[in-house]
Enzyme design. Structure first.
Site, PDB file in Angstrom:
ATOM      1  N   LYS A 128      89.281  82.042 -11.500  1.00  0.00           N
ATOM      2  CA  LYS A 128      89.751  80.799 -10.875  1.00  0.00           C
ATOM      3  C   LYS A 128      89.251  79.590 -11.660  1.00  0.00           C
ATOM      4  O   LYS A 128      89.996  78.639 -11.917  1.00  0.00           O
ATOM      5  CB  LYS A 128      89.258  80.731  -9.417  1.00  0.00           C
ATOM      6  CG  LYS A 128      89.989  81.703  -8.497  1.00  0.00           C
ATOM      7  CD  LYS A 128      89.305  81.855  -7.142  1.00  0.00           C
ATOM      8  CE  LYS A 128      89.991  82.961  -6.327  1.00  0.00           C
ATOM      9  NZ  LYS A 128      89.302  83.320  -5.082  1.00  0.00           N
ATOM     10  N   GLN A 156      84.292  81.769  -1.457  1.00  0.00           N
ATOM     11  CA  GLN A 156      84.769  83.124  -1.727  1.00  0.00           C
ATOM     12  C   GLN A 156      84.319  84.087  -0.631  1.00  0.00           C
ATOM     13  O   GLN A 156      83.150  84.114  -0.248  1.00  0.00           O
ATOM     14  CB  GLN A 156      84.243  83.585  -3.101  1.00  0.00           C
ATOM     15  CG  GLN A 156      84.772  84.928  -3.563  1.00  0.00           C
ATOM     16  CD  GLN A 156      86.258  84.934  -3.895  1.00  0.00           C
ATOM     17  OE1 GLN A 156      86.854  83.904  -4.206  1.00  0.00           O
ATOM     18  NE2 GLN A 156      86.873  86.101  -3.818  1.00  0.00           N
ATOM     19  N   ASP A 161      92.515  77.108   0.545  1.00  0.00           N
ATOM     20  CA  ASP A 161      92.715  78.501   0.947  1.00  0.00           C
ATOM     21  C   ASP A 161      93.672  78.613   2.139  1.00  0.00           C
ATOM     22  O   ASP A 161      94.217  79.683   2.397  1.00  0.00           O
ATOM     23  CB  ASP A 161      91.365  79.090   1.414  1.00  0.00           C
ATOM     24  CG  ASP A 161      90.783  80.080   0.423  1.00  0.00           C
ATOM     25  OD1 ASP A 161      91.561  80.686  -0.332  1.00  0.00           O
ATOM     26  OD2 ASP A 161      89.549  80.253   0.429  1.00  0.00           O
TER      27      ASP A 161
END
Ligand code: GUN
Length: 315
Positions: free
Chosen positions: A66, A110, A133
């Site tokens: 990422k 994460q 997200d």
């Protein structure tokens, strides 16, 4: 009705056509890079901060990818690495700092988190307008009611782009989603059932009585359960479109690492039956990252104009 009518006859000897997630992701990322440059010219360089708690090796690989992808798109990509024994209060304090920093447009923590940290509390602490997200209840709610100005979880958003790129007919189609996670299964179903998409969606999960009975009806089958090669050829209807979200590491003595990645679908067998299929790796994974960048640029664009910036501003 076959979901991809044009491709259904291609499923013969050679098997299904592959959906090339890498190539599609490169296209999305090129658009993101253009939009990021437009924003940078206006003094706003889109910035994503990923927070990684602990040293789960798979998470470390995803997070590294990422960060690299951000840099390649001309964005600021930063990772905050915290030790596995970080307390929930410490993590919440980091989120508060990122929420208040105007140079950071997207925040991603994460998952999974170590057991001493309540993931729901963490997700709720992220400002919804930085929640790239799409996990915050505000964004989940917006997705469910069809409001377009929220963030959509990246994996299902990427799958929608893949289906669209291959002209997969979704209106009235039977779509079966295997898996009910908040990250993939539930938002996937929400996207597919929206007015304008109009699929008929079935969600299957670990308590589903006869999984194969459902999957065999699917024009489009989306497997997101995290169980290696659960979906076998006898569970797939001839000509179906098969999307494999699984990333399962299994032992493989022929590899120097001693392991390899496989999906939730028995790829070699299922590709003989399906009309279109995503490989693992190189299918859904690259699209997830591309969509994350797109959401971050959109978050940054909103700080300049309410609608976001350019093509990358669209959902
Ligand atoms: N872990 C696995 N997939 C994801 C994702 O899409 N977002 C976050 N934050 N964690 C994940």
């Amino acid at each position: 009705m076959l979901a991809e009518r044009a491709a259904s006859s291609d499923a013969g000897e050679a098997g299904a056509r592959l959906i090339d997630g890498k190539a599609l992701a490169m296209g999305v990322r090129a658009g993101v890079a253009r939009d990021a440059a437009l924003l940078a010219a206006r003094g706003v360089t889109p910035g994503l901060t990923v927070v990684l708690v602990g040293d789960d090796p798979a998470s470390a690989v995803y997070v590294g990818a990422k960060e690299r992808a951000c840099r390649e798109a001309g964005m600021n990509g930063e990772t905050i690495r915290l030790s596995a024994d970080t307390s929930e209060a410490e993590l919440l304090a980091v989120i508060d700092r990122l929420n208040a920093d105007p140079s950071i447009h997207g925040i991603l923590v994460q998952m999974p988190l170590p057991s001493q940290i309540d993931a729901d509390r963490v997700i709720r602490r992220i400002r919804p307008d930085k929640d790239v997200d799409g996990f915050h209840p505000v964004n989940v709610g917006k997705l469910l009611i069809g409001e377009k100005d929220g963030f959509v979880p990246c994996t299902p958003a990427g799958i929608m782009v893949m289906l669209e790129a291959h002209d997969v007919q979704l209106r009235g189609a039977e779509v079966v989603v295997v898996g009910r996670s908040n990250i993939v299964g539930k938002p996937m179903a929400a996207l597919l059932m929206q007015h304008g998409v109009d699929a008929t969606v079935t969600i299957c999960h670990s308590r589903t009585r006869d999984l194969a009975e459902h999957t065999r009806r699917a024009d489009v089958l989306i497997a997101a359960v995290g169980r290696a090669r659960l979906i076998t050829a006898d569970m797939v209807r001839s000509g179906a479109v098969v999307i494999d979200v699984g990333m399962n590491r299994i032992p493989d003595a022929s590899r120097s690492s001693g392991t390899r990645l496989v999906g939730d679908v028995d790829f070699d067998a299922v590709r003989q039956v399906a009309s279109l299929i995503t490989p693992v790796p190189g299918g859904v994974g690259p699209m997830t990252i591309a969509m994350l960048l797109r959401s971050t640029v959109r978050a940054a664009g909103r700080t300049v104009t309410p609608e976001g910036a350019g093509e990358g501003g669209a959902r």
